[in-house]
Scaffold this motif. Sequence first.
Motif, PDB file in Angstrom:
ATOM      1  N   ARG A   9       0.697  -1.152   0.020  1.00  0.00           N
ATOM      2  CA  ARG A   9       0.016  -0.052   0.133  1.00  0.00           C
ATOM      3  C   ARG A   9       0.882   1.381  -0.125  1.00  0.00           C
ATOM      4  O   ARG A   9       0.462   2.272  -0.762  1.00  0.00           O
ATOM      5  CB  ARG A   9      -0.857  -0.027   0.989  1.00  0.00           C
ATOM      6  N   LEU A  10       1.923   1.238   0.801  1.00  0.00           N
ATOM      7  CA  LEU A  10       2.889   2.327   0.845  1.00  0.00           C
ATOM      8  C   LEU A  10       3.508   2.743  -0.325  1.00  0.00           C
ATOM      9  O   LEU A  10       3.453   3.500  -0.899  1.00  0.00           O
ATOM     10  CB  LEU A  10       3.914   2.381   1.987  1.00  0.00           C
ATOM     11  N   MET A  11       4.028   1.570  -1.105  1.00  0.00           N
ATOM     12  CA  MET A  11       4.674   1.662  -2.281  1.00  0.00           C
ATOM     13  C   MET A  11       3.656   2.095  -3.386  1.00  0.00           C
ATOM     14  O   MET A  11       4.051   2.914  -4.326  1.00  0.00           O
ATOM     15  CB  MET A  11       5.104   0.214  -2.814  1.00  0.00           C
ATOM     16  N   LEU A  12       2.409   1.723  -3.391  1.00  0.00           N
ATOM     17  CA  LEU A  12       1.379   2.218  -4.261  1.00  0.00           C
ATOM     18  C   LEU A  12       1.048   3.753  -4.359  1.00  0.00           C
ATOM     19  O   LEU A  12       0.954   4.603  -5.048  1.00  0.00           O
ATOM     20  CB  LEU A  12      -0.075   1.532  -4.197  1.00  0.00           C
ATOM     21  N   LEU A  13       1.017   4.011  -2.787  1.00  0.00           N
ATOM     22  CA  LEU A  13       0.819   5.488  -2.526  1.00  0.00           C
ATOM     23  C   LEU A  13       2.125   6.354  -3.047  1.00  0.00           C
ATOM     24  O   LEU A  13       2.034   7.524  -3.739  1.00  0.00           O
ATOM     25  CB  LEU A  13       0.763   5.935  -0.856  1.00  0.00           C
ATOM     26  N   ALA A  14       3.460   5.786  -3.108  1.00  0.00           N
ATOM     27  CA  ALA A  14       4.562   6.454  -3.353  1.00  0.00           C
ATOM     28  C   ALA A  14       4.359   6.639  -4.955  1.00  0.00           C
ATOM     29  O   ALA A  14       4.870   7.507  -5.773  1.00  0.00           O
ATOM     30  CB  ALA A  14       5.777   5.711  -2.877  1.00  0.00           C
ATOM     31  N   PHE A  15       3.966   5.676  -5.641  1.00  0.00           N
ATOM     32  CA  PHE A  15       4.010   5.564  -7.063  1.00  0.00           C
ATOM     33  C   PHE A  15       2.722   6.772  -7.538  1.00  0.00           C
ATOM     34  O   PHE A  15       3.044   7.295  -8.566  1.00  0.00           O
ATOM     35  CB  PHE A  15       3.275   4.011  -7.725  1.00  0.00           C
ATOM     36  N   SER A  16       1.750   6.809  -6.872  1.00  0.00           N
ATOM     37  CA  SER A  16       0.889   7.644  -7.221  1.00  0.00           C
ATOM     38  C   SER A  16       1.341   9.051  -6.930  1.00  0.00           C
ATOM     39  O   SER A  16       1.266  10.090  -7.966  1.00  0.00           O
ATOM     40  CB  SER A  16      -0.283   7.714  -6.254  1.00  0.00           C
ATOM     41  N   ALA A  17       2.139   9.364  -5.740  1.00  0.00           N
ATOM     42  CA  ALA A  17       2.665  10.776  -5.760  1.00  0.00           C
ATOM     43  C   ALA A  17       3.723  10.856  -6.692  1.00  0.00           C
ATOM     44  O   ALA A  17       3.789  12.022  -7.169  1.00  0.00           O
ATOM     45  CB  ALA A  17       3.464  10.893  -4.400  1.00  0.00           C
ATOM     46  N   ASP A  18       4.439   9.842  -7.541  1.00  0.00           N
ATOM     47  CA  ASP A  18       5.371  10.187  -8.464  1.00  0.00           C
ATOM     48  C   ASP A  18       4.782  10.376  -9.731  1.00  0.00           C
ATOM     49  O   ASP A  18       5.051  11.414 -10.466  1.00  0.00           O
ATOM     50  CB  ASP A  18       6.203   8.900  -8.504  1.00  0.00           C
ATOM     51  N   LEU A  19       3.707   9.851 -10.004  1.00  0.00           N
ATOM     52  CA  LEU A  19       2.584  10.139 -11.260  1.00  0.00           C
ATOM     53  C   LEU A  19       2.210  11.505 -11.219  1.00  0.00           C
ATOM     54  O   LEU A  19       2.125  12.436 -12.111  1.00  0.00           O
ATOM     55  CB  LEU A  19       1.772   9.191 -11.458  1.00  0.00           C
ATOM     56  N   ASP A  20       2.224  11.972  -9.945  1.00  0.00           N
ATOM     57  CA  ASP A  20       1.521  13.461  -9.896  1.00  0.00           C
ATOM     58  C   ASP A  20       2.625  14.439 -10.184  1.00  0.00           C
ATOM     59  O   ASP A  20       2.454  15.648 -10.395  1.00  0.00           O
ATOM     60  CB  ASP A  20       0.719  13.659  -8.566  1.00  0.00           C
ATOM     61  N   SER A  21       3.737  14.170  -9.827  1.00  0.00           N
ATOM     62  CA  SER A  21       4.953  15.108  -9.890  1.00  0.00           C
ATOM     63  C   SER A  21       5.534  15.204 -11.433  1.00  0.00           C
ATOM     64  O   SER A  21       5.327  14.457 -12.134  1.00  0.00           O
ATOM     65  CB  SER A  21       6.056  14.685  -9.047  1.00  0.00           C
ATOM     66  N   ALA A  22       5.929  16.601 -11.553  1.00  0.00           N
ATOM     67  CA  ALA A  22       6.514  16.729 -12.871  1.00  0.00           C
ATOM     68  C   ALA A  22       7.929  16.248 -13.009  1.00  0.00           C
ATOM     69  O   ALA A  22       8.573  15.772 -12.026  1.00  0.00           O
ATOM     70  CB  ALA A  22       6.856  18.550 -12.881  1.00  0.00           C
ATOM     71  N   GLN A  23       8.278  15.812 -14.150  1.00  0.00           N
ATOM     72  CA  GLN A  23       9.386  15.186 -14.521  1.00  0.00           C
ATOM     73  C   GLN A  23       9.898  15.355 -15.824  1.00  0.00           C
ATOM     74  O   GLN A  23       9.390  15.564 -16.919  1.00  0.00           O
ATOM     75  CB  GLN A  23       9.137  13.647 -14.568  1.00  0.00           C
ATOM     76  N   GLY A  46      15.963   9.369   4.363  1.00  0.00           N
ATOM     77  CA  GLY A  46      15.503   8.176   5.105  1.00  0.00           C
ATOM     78  C   GLY A  46      15.258   7.082   3.949  1.00  0.00           C
ATOM     79  O   GLY A  46      15.228   7.163   2.934  1.00  0.00           O
ATOM     80  N   ASP A  47      14.780   5.916   4.694  1.00  0.00           N
ATOM     81  CA  ASP A  47      14.347   4.822   3.775  1.00  0.00           C
ATOM     82  C   ASP A  47      13.114   4.868   2.858  1.00  0.00           C
ATOM     83  O   ASP A  47      11.975   5.461   3.551  1.00  0.00           O
ATOM     84  CB  ASP A  47      14.194   3.449   4.843  1.00  0.00           C
ATOM     85  N   SER A  48      13.143   4.298   1.965  1.00  0.00           N
ATOM     86  CA  SER A  48      12.151   4.605   0.864  1.00  0.00           C
ATOM     87  C   SER A  48      11.082   3.286   1.408  1.00  0.00           C
ATOM     88  O   SER A  48      11.503   2.297   2.130  1.00  0.00           O
ATOM     89  CB  SER A  48      12.265   4.295  -0.333  1.00  0.00           C
ATOM     90  N   ALA A  49       9.761   3.302   0.903  1.00  0.00           N
ATOM     91  CA  ALA A  49       8.884   2.077   1.150  1.00  0.00           C
ATOM     92  C   ALA A  49       9.593   0.699   0.419  1.00  0.00           C
ATOM     93  O   ALA A  49       9.415  -0.142   1.056  1.00  0.00           O
ATOM     94  CB  ALA A  49       7.474   2.355   0.501  1.00  0.00           C
ATOM     95  N   ALA A  50      10.181   1.025  -0.744  1.00  0.00           N
ATOM     96  CA  ALA A  50      10.975  -0.335  -1.187  1.00  0.00           C
ATOM     97  C   ALA A  50      11.826  -0.938  -0.503  1.00  0.00           C
ATOM     98  O   ALA A  50      12.101  -2.187  -0.194  1.00  0.00           O
ATOM     99  CB  ALA A  50      11.348   0.192  -2.781  1.00  0.00           C
TER     100      ALA A  50
END
Length: 400
Positions: free
Chosen positions: A45-59, A77-81
């Motif tokens: 769940r934490l990784m999916l939320l991290a993926f969602s936040a990444d998709l929302d960010s500019a790149q 700090g440590d990532s969810a992965a």
Amino acid sequence: MQQYRLANFIRDNMEPILQEWEDFARTIEPPALTMDDEALRDHARLMLLAFSADLDSAQSDQERVTKSKGLGRRGHGDSAAETHAEARLLSGYTVAQLVSEYRALRSSVLALWGKTVEGNREGGMGDVMKDMMRFNEAVDQAVAESVARYEQLVKRSQNMFLAILGHDLRNPLGTLVSGSSFVMQAADIPPKYILAATRMFSSAKRMSKLVNDLIDFTRSHLGPGMPIRARQGSLVAVCGQVVDELRTFHPERRIEFQAPPELDAVFDDGRIAQMLSNLIGNAIQYGSADAPVKVSLSGNDDEIVVVINNQGPPVPPDKISSIFEPLVRVAANIHGDQAERTSLGIGLFISREIVLAHGGQISVASNAENGTTFTATIPRNPKKTRSTDVVANLPGRVAP
């Protein structure tokens, strides 16, 4: 009508995605999920939320390329992965099972997302393709972080095991060395028992050297580097003593030693003796039996140079770059007692660590004409980090 974006889809369909992930993972060989472990399911769940936040960010384009290689920008700090990899290792998962979980997670998201997109064709497909690319990049980054953390923890646990093993072997080996030495000095027992005790003593001493090398190896990986206790001394005396010991142990071999009458420096005599013993022993092991091993010692006001040469088959060019790496053995046509040649293959690695710990450098050159030559250069008066200690300060290591 505005296209339904993948980031919102993931957040809105978290539970169906997680359920799809578990169902898919049941089909993976080897099986990869502990189905009743809610804590580990929360990592997904934490990784999916991290993926969602990444998709929302500019790149930018450069960030996209970097992330596709698993080298994306890290937060603090440590990532969810990384947290997920740590938990999976503690649960007994292999790295293949860890990676298979990401395959399941990727498949479950894209499968459900594909059904949603297929049922809603309004809006352009450009955003759909962009979201899918961004999602795959984010998953690749997570896989890279997980595998790197998993590998780091495995290496750390392996080194810790070796350190404990080496430490625990010291006492029984010490008892064996002392007991066999006592029997060797006895005058009231038959010669055959003296011979047996002598062989036990020699074998125990070789085992002790292996254990000491093992402890040094793990210390250099787990700690800040090779500890050095330096003081003023005679390098000529130390080198001469090592040469004499090896001449006694290998009476069939010729070892030539050349040095000035005096050559003092600030160094750790025990560590330098260990380095010399490893390098000369390596030359004896891999050199031709009918040619001498040459040891020379020279110096000036600033540095000391130790050169050890042996004749014989040269080290293959593709092996030179890795010759000081731990557990790397160079295949060569060597002669002698097979039992005496058995080692962990970390002697050259330890020799390099000792030289670097003194603030010096070591190199090797090998060809058919001149044989194999190791050259170690150390300063005569290395800078001290403490009043009596000089501690290795290698890249990525901090002196205590």
